[in-house]
Every structure is written in C-alpha cells, then in structure tokens.
Design a protein around this motif. Structure first.
Motif: not given
Length: 671
Positions: A88-108
């Motif tokens: 986000s610091e490099i490009n604050p306007h680009i959408p980021i979708i996180v792919l995580t192996g942890l099924d953790d709502e808090g992490t998302g």
C-alpha cells in the motif's frame, strides 16, 4: 513497448485486459491461481506477472502499471499484514486481494484495515470466487476513483476529519490552497495544518459542532492564513447519533470582502457628498460656483463607483455560474451510480438509517418476486451488519425460500446517510452442495463396505496360496510354483489396491488421524533403504541415500510418512530400468522445514502430465513413457497425508533424464 503489445492483444481478442501482479512463493498455489484466471468465462483476459517475494513485487510496482495485486501473506522476505502495508505504501490506490492459507476472519479483517481490498482463503473454492472477487475489487476501485474525481472537482476547500480533529480526506483545492498535497495532509490535526498550533484554534467552528452536533458557519481571519474564509463545519454521526467526524468546507471570500468594502466606502462617500450638498444648498447664493464644481465631482465619483459595482456584480454572476456547473456535475455522478446499480445482476437494496427500503433494482424485484412499489417504504427486515458477508433466507412470492449472500456498506444516498445491501442468490449452489454431500456419503459407505467384503475372501486366498507354495499341502513342480507365484503377486497387488482404497476413503471422510510424535527423518530413510534394497538390486539399480545430519528431531506420524516415502521409492524403482534411485534430506531455505527428495534416472514425465500425478485414479499413458500399474491412488494418498502434516508435495521432471519427487515437513508445528 509492453503496453503497446497489450493494446494490440486487446484489439485482436476483443476482450478487456486486466494486468495482475501475483505475489506467491508456493509453486502449486501459483499455478492454481494462474489456471483459474486463464480459464475466465467472462469477456476479460488476465495478463499475469508472477513473483515469489515482496522485493520482486516492490520492483514490479515501481516500474509497471498493474491493475490489481493478488498477495500471499507468507513470503520468504515478509509475512503477515506488514506485507499488505508495504504494498500500500508503494501504490496506495491499487486493489490488493490477500490469498491466505489461514481460515481466520481476524487475519482477513486486519489485512483489510492495513490496505487490502479483500481476502480469500486458499482452501476455499477459488475456482468459483477468485475471478468474481477480482472483478468486484476493480469495480470498487473505479467507483472510488469516480468519487475522488468528484471530490477534487469541488472548487471550495473541503476536508473530512475524525472526532479527534485528524484529517482523513482532503480535496485538491484545499491542498493547493496551503501549498501541499492531499497525501501529505492526511493523518495530521487540522489545527496543526491550518493554524500551526498544538491545540484546537479558539475560533474554530468545529469545536461548536463537536459540542452540540450541529452545523456552524464562521468567518475566519487567522493571520497565518493569507485569505479570509467563510468556514462551515457539519457533523458526521454513527447509527446511534454519536459523533465520528465532521466535514469542513471553506469558501474563499476575498472578492466578496472587497465588494463589501467597496460598497461601504461608496456609502460613506455618498453620505459625505450629501452633507456637502446640504451645506452647499445653505450657501447656494454665496457659493454657486463652488456648488457647481462639487456637483461635477459628485457625478464623476458616482460613475466610478457604478463601474466598480458593475465589475463586482459580474464576479458574483461568474461565481454563481460555477456553482451551478458543479451541481450539474454532482447530479451526473449520481445518475451514473444509479445506472450501475440498476444494471447489476445481483439484487441491490438501499435502506435508510431507520431500516426503511428506499430503492430496489430489477434484480432485487426478481429475487423477492415483488415489484418495487410493493417493496418501497417497507421495513428491510434483515440484520444490518456492515462490511461483512452474511447468509440470510428470504421468501420469494411464488418460489418459497431463497438463500442469499448479503453484504452491506454505508453510502450517501440523495444527501442522506444510507446503507446499500448487495444480495447474491446462492440457492442453487446450496442445493448442489447438499446433493454432493449426500453423494459423497453414499460413495464413502459403498467403498468401505466393498473393500471390507473383498478383504475377507482375499485373506483366505492369500493364506491358502502361502500354504501351497510352502508345500505344506504337498510337493510342487516348477511349473506349478511359477503359476502360484503369479497368483501370489496378483493377490498381494489386489490387497494393496484394497488397502489404498480404504486409506483414501478414510482420508476423504476425515476419519484418518495422524499420530504426531517426535521422530528422526533420517532414521526413516535408512529403514526404507534397508527394506527396498532387495527390490532395487533385483533390477540392477543403485539405491543411494544422501542425508543431512544437521536436521533436528521433529514431530510427524512415522507410519504415515513411511507409507508416503515407500510409495515414492517403490514408484521410482518400478519406472527406472537402469541407473540409480537417490533419497536425500536437507534443511529448507527458511530454516523451518525439512525437505525429503527422491530422484530417479528413469524416462521422466512430460510437463503437461505433471499436474495429473496427484489426481485420484490417475495413471499416465504407457508405451515409452512411465509405465502404468497399481491403483492410481498411491500419490493421491501421499498428497493427503502430507497435507495432514500442514506441508506440501510436488514433482519435477525432464523427459529422458528422470524425475524428482519432493515433500517437506515443518520443523515447528503449523496451525
């Protein structure tokens, strides 16, 4: 040159091109995402650039124009939400979708708070939701950009602050007025930016808004601000009427103040002139010549003041025209938003702060089986949970219960704080999932029953053949021994097949547990070498082990890992006609994994066949390629056992030179 090539490709394919930066160090996960995007059913085409570390991603973002980032949180050089923050610091306007192996709502949610647009769990059905999530993120980016264009088009000086006087948004006009940029202002206190003080300015109208939750307008003439401003502050309240921030609108009234001063000066001069006329009238006979002179001076002054007033009036007309133009822009923006909502295939319902339905699109009418006139003015009736996806049941007028996924966000609708609910019909998906669940249960029960029923007579046949071969029932000639040997091998093969099917059924149904105890990987390798050496020697192959003595004792299921390694080594010996089979152990690059590899000098596997290796009941073609044989479940079972250890297994091969299978085990337990 790269952009020109993309433009030409877009013309040839007739599809919208989306440039994706995939940041994923896991080769299997990376190939999965690339496959899903490559098979997109919609009229879009994804141009994917894949990297395996944060440093590579930073370099790409700095030099190439990407539309979206798909980001793994566990990278070799970065992990957790700090990875999102760096992107986000490099490009604050680009959408980021996180792919995580942890099924953790808090992490998302933590990732979203640090700049992510959305997140997906890798174990979920990415085939069904990845592309839709990417397109939805890009649509939201476009809506956000349109909002900012509208915000920056306002000529007045506007910024939004939270309840603690911290600036959260600022338009272009405001930033330029104080010789700054919006991103340099955001996060600072308004009184620090405007008045260079460490506490709120005494004449600040926002203090009054803060106290009584009402709008206030004040004229500000701070010496530190070079221009006079007419400032209006309005409160932003939450659902409970509590202050969460405010809107600060400042209008430059320099020209207005000049016009007012001009009018005051003119009035003063007119009063002075009137007094002079009165005095002149009293001395009319004595000072007739002086009166004429004064009269001429008066006419001249009136003409000059009239011209000045006319000029001021023109300036006011121009300002009014500009304001009308801005209002037109705002109406056009709202009209565009309505078009997007009306054309959305998902149901869209807009609800006011009291939970009353104010708008429904055609898809929502179809979802409820009711026309808009039946829905408008009704109570929404569902829990209004913001920024979360929830499943709810609704009643279609003729079709009965309909299951939908609902997500609500806060919006400004017709000048009022409202809530937009997006409703996606998942009834068919839910019914299909239930049917699939029942089918899998039936399949599991049948496999278990059939395997156990086959094992009982097979055990009797195996024991009978053993007794005959050992000549406990009488002497055998060589031909009889040969035929009984064939029977014995096929009985053992059938027994292995049944065991594979039972193991696979247990893994599929989640009934196979792993016994995590401390064990030595190198000792397992040594035991397998001792067991498999007779088989390799029979084919004239060298069975070699290369062990890393520095690897530690770790927790794993000894029997299950022995089963995996035995299966891989047995395959390597089976498919290798000459040369050697090598088993090696090493410590992984990140110091938290042990890697076990089995290499052979066999015919190798074609690249297009590698993805099939771990499929259930999958066997490669015969001929000059790797030979068939067995159940086709060995590697599928191995993959599931390794996955039970929160680890991965994969293969590398070069046709004509051989194949290497790798699997890793975590040194520290992963959860």
């Amino acid at each position: 040159m790269g952009n020109e090539t993309i433009d030409k490709t877009q013309i040839l394919t007739g599809k919208d091109l989306i440039k994706v930066l995939l940041v994923e160090d896991n080769a299997v996960d990376r190939r999965t995402v690339e496959r899903i995007l490559a098979n997109c059913p919609w009229p879009v085409e994804f141009v994917i650039e894949s990297v395996g570390s944060l440093s590579e991603a930073v370099e790409c973002l700095g030099s190439k124009g990407h539309d979206i980032v798909l980001l793994d949180l566990g990278l070799p050089d970065s992990s957790g939400v700090e990875t999102v923050h760096r992107i986000s610091e490099i490009n604050p306007h680009i959408p980021i979708i996180v792919l995580t192996g942890l099924d953790d709502e808090g992490t998302g949610l933590l990732a979203i708070e640090n700049g992510a647009t959305d997140y997906l769990v890798k174990d979920q059905s990415l085939d069904k939701i990845l592309i839709r999530t990417v397109l939805y993120a890009l649509a939201r980016k476009k809506e956000t950009e349109n909002w900012w264009r509208t915000f920056d088009a306002i000529s007045d000086l506007v910024f939004i602050q939270d309840k603690d006087f911290t600036i959260t948004k600022a338009n272009k006009a405001f930033a330029e007025a104080i010789n700054s940029k919006p991103q340099d202002i955001i996060g600072k206190k308004c009184y620090e930016v405007l008045h260079n003080t460490s506490t709120p300015w005494p004449g600040c109208p926002y203090q009054k808004t803060h106290a009584d939750l009402k709008s206030h307008t004040e004229e500000i003439n701070d010496p530190l601000i070079s221009i006079p401003l007419l400032v209006t502050t309005s409160p932003i309240l939450d659902d409970n009427g509590n202050l969460i921030g405010g809107v600060h609108i400042a209008k430059d009234v320099t020209e207005q103040k000049k016009a007012e001063k001009l009018i005051l000066d003119t009035n003063l001069q007119l009063r002075e002139t009137s007094q002079k006329l009165l005095n002149a009238k009293q001395e009319l006979e004595k000072k007739n010549e002086a009166l004429e002179k004064v009269h001429k001076e008066l006419e001249t002054r009136v003409e000059e003041r009239t011209a000045e007033l006319s000029k001021a009036n023109e300036l006011l007309k121009k300002e009014i025209a500009e304001r009308k133009q801005m209002e037109s822009y705002l109406r056009a923006s709202e009209a565009n938003l309505r078009k997007v909502i009306v054309g959305n295939p998902d149901g869209i319902v807009i609800v006011d702060k009291n939970g009353i339905v104010r708008f429904v699109n055609p898809a929502a009418e179809s979802l409820f089986g009711r026309e808009d006139k039946e829905l408008l003015g009704e109570t929404f009736g569902f829990p209004m949970v913001l920024d979360e996806t929830t499943e709810v049941e609704t009643i279609h007028k003729t079709k009965g219960i309909v299951i939908v996924e609902m997500r609500m966000v806060e919006i400004d609708w017709e000048g009022e704080i409202s809530y937009l609910a997006s409703l996606h019909n998942i009834t068919e998906r839910k019914e299909a999932e239930e049917k699939m669940k029942k089918a899998m249960e039936i399949k599991s029960e049948f496999i278990s029953m059939a395997s156990h029923e086959l094992r009982t007579p097979l055990t009797a046949i195996k024991e009978g053949v053993r007794l005959v071969i050992q000549e406990q029932t009488g002497k055998l000639n060589d031909e009889q021994k040969e035929f009984l040997g064939i029977v014995k091998r096929n009985v053992e093969r059938l027994a292995r097949l049944i065991n594979d099917i039972l193991d696979f059924q247990k893994l599929e149904s989640g009934k196979m547990d792993v016994d995590m105890q401390k064990n030595d990987v190198n000792e397992i390798v040594k035991e397998i070498k001792e067991t498999m050496t007779p088989l390799s020697s029979e084919k004239g192959l060298n069975l070699i082990i290369e062990l890393d003595d520095s690897i530690p004792i770790i927790k794993f299921d000894k029997d299950k890992i022995t089963q995996v390694l035995t299966n891989i080594v047995n395959n390597a010996i089976k498919f290798t006609e000459q040369g050697s089979v090598t088993i090696s152990t090493t410590k992984g690059d990140n110091d938290n994994i042990i890697q076990v590899s089995v290499s052979d000098t066999g015919p190798g596997i074609k690249n297009e066949d590698l993805p099939k290796l771990f499929n259930e009941f999958e066997q490669l073609a015969g001929g000059n390629e790797r030979k068939t044989g067995g159940s086709g479940l060995g590697l599928a079972i191995s993959r599931k056992i390794i996955k039970k250890h929160n680890a991965t297994i994969w293969a590398e091969s070069e046709p004509g030179k051989g194949t290497t299978f790798h699997f890793v085990l975590p040194i520290k337990e992963r959860r």
